[in-house]
Design an enzyme around this catalytic site. Structure first.
Site, PDB file in Angstrom:
ATOM      1  N   ASN A  86      13.491  -9.916   9.920  1.00 29.14           N
ATOM      2  CA  ASN A  86      14.095  -8.629   9.563  1.00 29.14           C
ATOM      3  C   ASN A  86      13.004  -7.714   8.987  1.00 29.14           C
ATOM      4  O   ASN A  86      13.124  -6.499   9.007  1.00 29.14           O
ATOM      5  CB  ASN A  86      15.247  -8.809   8.550  1.00 29.14           C
ATOM      6  CG  ASN A  86      14.914  -9.731   7.390  1.00 29.14           C
ATOM      7  OD1 ASN A  86      13.882 -10.399   7.393  1.00 29.14           O
ATOM      8  ND2 ASN A  86      15.780  -9.777   6.402  1.00 29.14           N
ATOM      9  N   LYS A 107       4.165  -2.512   1.846  1.00 24.42           N
ATOM     10  CA  LYS A 107       3.668  -3.825   1.381  1.00 24.42           C
ATOM     11  C   LYS A 107       2.547  -4.343   2.279  1.00 24.42           C
ATOM     12  O   LYS A 107       1.524  -4.821   1.801  1.00 24.42           O
ATOM     13  CB  LYS A 107       4.820  -4.846   1.363  1.00 24.42           C
ATOM     14  CG  LYS A 107       5.922  -4.492   0.373  1.00 24.42           C
ATOM     15  CD  LYS A 107       7.086  -5.463   0.443  1.00 24.42           C
ATOM     16  CE  LYS A 107       7.884  -5.368   1.723  1.00 24.42           C
ATOM     17  NZ  LYS A 107       8.633  -4.114   1.899  1.00 24.42           N
ATOM     18  N   GLN A 155      11.212  -7.190   2.370  1.00 22.80           N
ATOM     19  CA  GLN A 155      12.307  -6.331   1.890  1.00 22.80           C
ATOM     20  C   GLN A 155      11.935  -5.683   0.545  1.00 22.80           C
ATOM     21  O   GLN A 155      10.769  -5.548   0.255  1.00 22.80           O
ATOM     22  CB  GLN A 155      13.624  -7.116   1.790  1.00 22.80           C
ATOM     23  CG  GLN A 155      14.236  -7.469   3.150  1.00 22.80           C
ATOM     24  CD  GLN A 155      13.632  -8.702   3.797  1.00 22.80           C
ATOM     25  OE1 GLN A 155      13.537  -9.746   3.186  1.00 22.80           O
ATOM     26  NE2 GLN A 155      13.240  -8.600   5.045  1.00 22.80           N
ATOM     27  N   LEU A 196       1.774   9.155  -0.955  1.00 26.29           N
ATOM     28  CA  LEU A 196       1.715  10.399  -1.724  1.00 26.29           C
ATOM     29  C   LEU A 196       1.453  11.587  -0.792  1.00 26.29           C
ATOM     30  O   LEU A 196       1.973  12.693  -1.000  1.00 26.29           O
ATOM     31  CB  LEU A 196       0.609  10.287  -2.792  1.00 26.29           C
ATOM     32  CG  LEU A 196       0.492  11.446  -3.766  1.00 26.29           C
ATOM     33  CD1 LEU A 196       1.746  11.589  -4.616  1.00 26.29           C
ATOM     34  CD2 LEU A 196      -0.738  11.271  -4.678  1.00 26.29           C
ATOM     35  N   GLY A 228       9.297  -5.891   8.711  1.00 30.05           N
ATOM     36  CA  GLY A 228       8.261  -5.351   9.574  1.00 30.05           C
ATOM     37  C   GLY A 228       7.188  -4.760   8.688  1.00 30.05           C
ATOM     38  O   GLY A 228       7.439  -3.782   7.986  1.00 30.05           O
ATOM     39  N   HIS A 229       6.026  -5.398   8.670  1.00 29.04           N
ATOM     40  CA  HIS A 229       4.942  -4.951   7.793  1.00 29.04           C
ATOM     41  C   HIS A 229       3.820  -4.414   8.678  1.00 29.04           C
ATOM     42  O   HIS A 229       3.271  -5.132   9.500  1.00 29.04           O
ATOM     43  CB  HIS A 229       4.450  -6.109   6.915  1.00 29.04           C
ATOM     44  CG  HIS A 229       5.518  -6.626   5.995  1.00 29.04           C
ATOM     45  ND1 HIS A 229       5.320  -7.691   5.155  1.00 29.04           N
ATOM     46  CD2 HIS A 229       6.787  -6.218   5.781  1.00 29.04           C
ATOM     47  CE1 HIS A 229       6.432  -7.913   4.458  1.00 29.04           C
ATOM     48  NE2 HIS A 229       7.338  -7.036   4.832  1.00 29.04           N
ATOM     49  N   THR A 230       3.499  -3.151   8.484  1.00 30.33           N
ATOM     50  CA  THR A 230       2.511  -2.502   9.341  1.00 30.33           C
ATOM     51  C   THR A 230       1.147  -2.484   8.667  1.00 30.33           C
ATOM     52  O   THR A 230       1.027  -2.083   7.512  1.00 30.33           O
ATOM     53  CB  THR A 230       2.939  -1.038   9.615  1.00 30.33           C
ATOM     54  OG1 THR A 230       4.321  -1.040   9.933  1.00 30.33           O
ATOM     55  CG2 THR A 230       2.137  -0.425  10.737  1.00 30.33           C
ATOM     56  N   VAL A 244      -2.866   7.240   0.427  1.00 30.96           N
ATOM     57  CA  VAL A 244      -2.656   8.596   0.966  1.00 30.96           C
ATOM     58  C   VAL A 244      -2.690   8.616   2.501  1.00 30.96           C
ATOM     59  O   VAL A 244      -2.952   9.650   3.112  1.00 30.96           O
ATOM     60  CB  VAL A 244      -3.698   9.587   0.384  1.00 30.96           C
ATOM     61  CG1 VAL A 244      -3.420   9.864  -1.080  1.00 30.96           C
ATOM     62  CG2 VAL A 244      -5.126   9.075   0.587  1.00 30.96           C
ATOM     63  N   ASP A 288      10.065  -1.351   3.040  1.00 30.82           N
ATOM     64  CA  ASP A 288       9.198  -0.397   3.753  1.00 30.82           C
ATOM     65  C   ASP A 288       8.399   0.488   2.807  1.00 30.82           C
ATOM     66  O   ASP A 288       8.090   1.648   3.111  1.00 30.82           O
ATOM     67  CB  ASP A 288      10.037   0.476   4.715  1.00 30.82           C
ATOM     68  CG  ASP A 288      10.838  -0.375   5.688  1.00 30.82           C
ATOM     69  OD1 ASP A 288      10.327  -1.418   6.105  1.00 30.82           O
ATOM     70  OD2 ASP A 288      11.976   0.012   6.001  1.00 30.82           O
TER      71      ASP A 288
HETATM   72  P1  GDP Z   1       6.407  -2.597   4.520  1.00 27.54           P
HETATM   73  O1  GDP Z   1       7.592  -3.149   5.215  1.00 27.54           O
HETATM   74  O2  GDP Z   1       6.608  -2.442   3.065  1.00 27.54           O
HETATM   75  O3  GDP Z   1       5.139  -3.340   4.832  1.00 27.54           O
HETATM   76  O4  GDP Z   1       6.228  -1.118   5.094  1.00 27.54           O
HETATM   77  P2  GDP Z   1       6.298  -0.664   6.652  1.00 27.54           P
HETATM   78  O5  GDP Z   1       5.048  -1.092   7.319  1.00 27.54           O
HETATM   79  O6  GDP Z   1       7.586  -1.073   7.261  1.00 27.54           O
HETATM   80  O7  GDP Z   1       6.393   0.907   6.501  1.00 27.54           O
HETATM   81  C1  GDP Z   1       5.385   1.643   5.879  1.00 27.54           C
HETATM   82  C2  GDP Z   1       4.835   2.650   6.926  1.00 27.54           C
HETATM   83  O8  GDP Z   1       4.074   3.631   6.270  1.00 27.54           O
HETATM   84  C3  GDP Z   1       3.891   2.011   7.918  1.00 27.54           C
HETATM   85  O9  GDP Z   1       3.987   2.688   9.141  1.00 27.54           O
HETATM   86  C4  GDP Z   1       2.511   2.231   7.297  1.00 27.54           C
HETATM   87  O10 GDP Z   1       1.473   2.285   8.247  1.00 27.54           O
HETATM   88  C5  GDP Z   1       2.704   3.573   6.659  1.00 27.54           C
HETATM   89  N1  GDP Z   1       1.943   3.809   5.428  1.00 27.54           N
HETATM   90  C6  GDP Z   1       1.605   2.927   4.447  1.00 27.54           C
HETATM   91  N2  GDP Z   1       0.999   3.563   3.419  1.00 27.54           N
HETATM   92  C7  GDP Z   1       0.977   4.872   3.760  1.00 27.54           C
HETATM   93  C8  GDP Z   1       0.504   6.055   3.085  1.00 27.54           C
HETATM   94  O11 GDP Z   1       0.016   6.024   1.967  1.00 27.54           O
HETATM   95  N3  GDP Z   1       0.676   7.240   3.748  1.00 27.54           N
HETATM   96  C9  GDP Z   1       1.235   7.328   4.994  1.00 27.54           C
HETATM   97  N4  GDP Z   1       1.351   8.525   5.545  1.00 27.54           N
HETATM   98  N5  GDP Z   1       1.681   6.224   5.649  1.00 27.54           N
HETATM   99  C10 GDP Z   1       1.552   5.038   5.028  1.00 27.54           C
HETATM  100  P1  IMO Z   2      10.488  -4.939   5.028  1.00 27.52           P
HETATM  101  O1  IMO Z   2       9.929  -6.280   4.656  1.00 27.52           O
HETATM  102  C1  IMO Z   2      13.961  -2.278   5.016  1.00 27.52           C
HETATM  103  C2  IMO Z   2      17.916  -4.140   5.478  1.00 27.52           C
HETATM  104  C3  IMO Z   2      18.676  -3.881   6.769  1.00 27.52           C
HETATM  105  C4  IMO Z   2      20.100  -3.928   6.255  1.00 27.52           C
HETATM  106  C5  IMO Z   2      20.038  -5.023   5.203  1.00 27.52           C
HETATM  107  C6  IMO Z   2      20.523  -6.377   5.687  1.00 27.52           C
HETATM  108  O2  IMO Z   2       9.889  -4.369   6.271  1.00 27.52           O
HETATM  109  O3  IMO Z   2      10.469  -4.002   3.876  1.00 27.52           O
HETATM  110  P2  IMO Z   2      19.463  -8.206   7.288  1.00 27.52           P
HETATM  111  O4  IMO Z   2      19.048  -8.140   8.719  1.00 27.52           O
HETATM  112  O5  IMO Z   2      18.353  -8.571   6.352  1.00 27.52           O
HETATM  113  O6  IMO Z   2      20.670  -9.070   7.089  1.00 27.52           O
HETATM  114  O7  IMO Z   2      19.936  -6.703   6.920  1.00 27.52           O
HETATM  115  O8  IMO Z   2      18.685  -5.114   4.802  1.00 27.52           O
HETATM  116  N1  IMO Z   2      16.546  -4.684   5.669  1.00 27.52           N
HETATM  117  C7  IMO Z   2      15.421  -3.980   5.473  1.00 27.52           C
HETATM  118  N2  IMO Z   2      15.243  -2.675   5.156  1.00 27.52           N
HETATM  119  N3  IMO Z   2      12.889  -3.098   5.136  1.00 27.52           N
HETATM  120  C8  IMO Z   2      13.049  -4.396   5.432  1.00 27.52           C
HETATM  121  O9  IMO Z   2      12.019  -5.267   5.442  1.00 27.52           O
HETATM  122  C9  IMO Z   2      14.358  -4.892   5.654  1.00 27.52           C
HETATM  123  N4  IMO Z   2      14.869  -6.101   5.972  1.00 27.52           N
HETATM  124  C10 IMO Z   2      16.205  -5.958   5.950  1.00 27.52           C
HETATM  125  O10 IMO Z   2      18.343  -2.626   7.321  1.00 27.52           O
HETATM  126  O11 IMO Z   2      20.411  -2.726   5.606  1.00 27.52           O
HETATM  127 MG    MG Z   3       8.893  -2.683   6.799  1.00 23.13          MG
END
Ligand code: GDP
Ligand code: IMO
Ligand code: MG
Length: 424
Positions: free
Chosen positions: A37, A15, A223, A331, A39-41, A413, A12
């Protein structure tokens, strides 16, 4: 050019946002491990896309690929395809390819993940998406591959071969073995196989041919580094290798092809699920970061635990991935905190250390040692250039850069595409 992008912390890191941002310069974007597992937003204008399986390059012109190292829930993938189509995003076999050898997450994998997690005295906090059990079957050579799912007769024969063992396992775990050969579920999977058949491809071959033709290919991780099944904080990890070298192995691309490895690094740290997090902030400050950063799981909605920037963990991530550059995200979330703290080392066994101990049990005993920097009050979300950041925010970034020893190339940002700038 072959670029690998991985998360440097516990997932999270942002990415999805950064892959979407960079994808315009890439002909191919490929996911190489994990499953839903992840979730990329990606935020484009007022639209928010939550992607679990399809690479974050889907919103641009790149061809997107799902490699054979991914574990694929076909129902989730079809839902994702429909969601994108609803947003008028083209998802056809010319746009999306899935390797024929990709392991399928079966309903019994999801059941077993849930049963096992419920029975664990010390929980991992898995996403209960069947990830671990799908990988167990891959390694045990008992997986169902996409090519089998896509062919009714082969699928039914494979299931007959696997079912007795799966039924026994589920019964022993206290579940209902009838799930394994539930006719309605089988028919649903046969139908999903039919729908996914046209997307089948040979991902390694496609990527190598693209590279031979001088095209640009990006590998997108799911991850984060410290959730790696080999080098992470066992047992609180996921079931795949999340680090850069895994991209080569999982996509079938030789390491000599790698041009650069980009780290996605959050300006602080978060973790979902269980496991040590030395800089974790409980109480008001932790809640404040969680709220300001919107730190709730994209996949499960669980609150993410938040803490100050952890340099020892980042140093280890640099070693494990061989990063050539860093994209620093979120940031803006640190605005209003004073001081901002960087954990530069730990106290462990009465001594100071700048690198994490190898064992999870030892990491759990580490006490962070902090360096404090003055904070800033200004909102950063409209800032378009490094020079326009408040002085203290610039100092924070430059201090991190110096401590990490790897250049920070991009600063984010806010969640939107425009809320990113290059640091020259
Ligand atoms: P990923 O799994 O690495 O793709 O990250 P996620 O999407 O699960 O979580 C990142 C969250 O932060 C998402 O809701 C994005 O929209 C948000 N996000 C990404 N970059 C920034 C940033 O620079 N600032 C803020 N405030 N939110 C961000
Ligand atoms: P992205 O790609 C954050 C964590 C779970 C748990 C551990 C094992 O969005 O960054 P699993 O279901 O994979 O067997 O769970 O890994 N986990 C993540 N934490 N971001 C993720 O993916 C994750 N995918 C798995 O919360 O602790
Ligand atoms: Mg994620």
């Amino acid at each position: 050019m072959f670029t690998i992008i991985t998360g440097a912390q516990f997932g999270d890191e942002g990415k999805g946002k950064i892959v979407d941002l960079l994808a315009k310069d890439y002909d191919v974007v490929a996911r190489f491990q994990g499953g839903n597992n992840a979730g990329h937003t990606v935020k484009v204008g007022s639209e928010v896309y939550k992607l679990h399986l399809i690479p974050s390059g889907i919103l641009l012109e790149s061809r997107v690929l799902i490699g054979p190292g991914v574990v694929l829930d076909p129902e989730v993938l079809m839902e994702e395809i429909e969601m994108l189509k609803g947003h008028k995003v083209r998802v056809d076999p010319a746009k999306l390819g899935i390797d024929a050898k990709t392991s399928i997450i079966m309903p019994y994998h999801i059941e077993m993940d849930g049963l096992r997690e419920a029975a664990r005295e010390t929980k991992i906090g898995t996403t209960k998406r069947g990830i671990g059990y799908a990988y167990i079957d891959k390694v045990a050579r008992d997986e169902v591959r996409l090519a089998e799912l896509a062919d009714r007769e082969r699928f039914l024969a494979r299931l007959e071969e696997l079912a007795p063992q799966k039924e026994k396992e589920i019964a022993v775990m206290g579940g209902d073995p009838k799930l394994v050969r539930d006719p309605a579920l089988i028919e649903k999977y046969v139908e999903l196989g039919k729908q996914l058949a046209p997307f089948m491809t040979d991902v390694s071959r496609e990527i190598n041919e693209a590279l031979d033709a001088g095209k640009h290919v990006m590998a997108e991780a799911a991850q984060g580094t410290h959730l790696d099944v080999i080098h992470g904080t066992q047992k609180f990890v996921t079931s795949s290798s999340t680090i850069a070298g895994s991209a080569c192995a999982n996509l079938g691309v030789g390491p000599t092809r790698v041009g650069n490895v980009i780290a996605i690094v959050k300006a602080y740290i978060t973790r979902v699920g269980e496991g040590p997090l030395p800089t974790e902030l409980s109480g008001e400050l932790g809640e404040r970061l969680q709220k300001a950063g919107g730190e709730f799981g994209t996949t499960t909605g669980r609150g993410r635990r938040c803490g100050w920037f952890d340099l020892p963990l980042l140093k280890k991530a640099i070693a494990l991935n061989g990063y050539t550059e860093i994209a620093l995200t979120k940031l803006d979330v640190l605005t209003g905190l004073d001081p901002v703290r960087i954990c530069t080392g730990y106290r462990f066994n009465g001594e100071g250390t700048a690198y994490p101990p190898e064992l999870t049990e030892e990491l759990a005993e580490c006490e962070p040692v902090y360096e404090d920097l003055p904070g800033w009050e200004a909102d950063l979300t409209e800032v378009k250039a490094f020079e326009d950041l408040p002085e203290n925010a610039r100092n924070y970034v430059m201090r991190l850069e110096k401590l990490m020893g790897v250049p920070v190339r991009y600063i984010s940002v806010g969640p939107g595409r425009a809320q990113t700038f290059k640091k020259e």
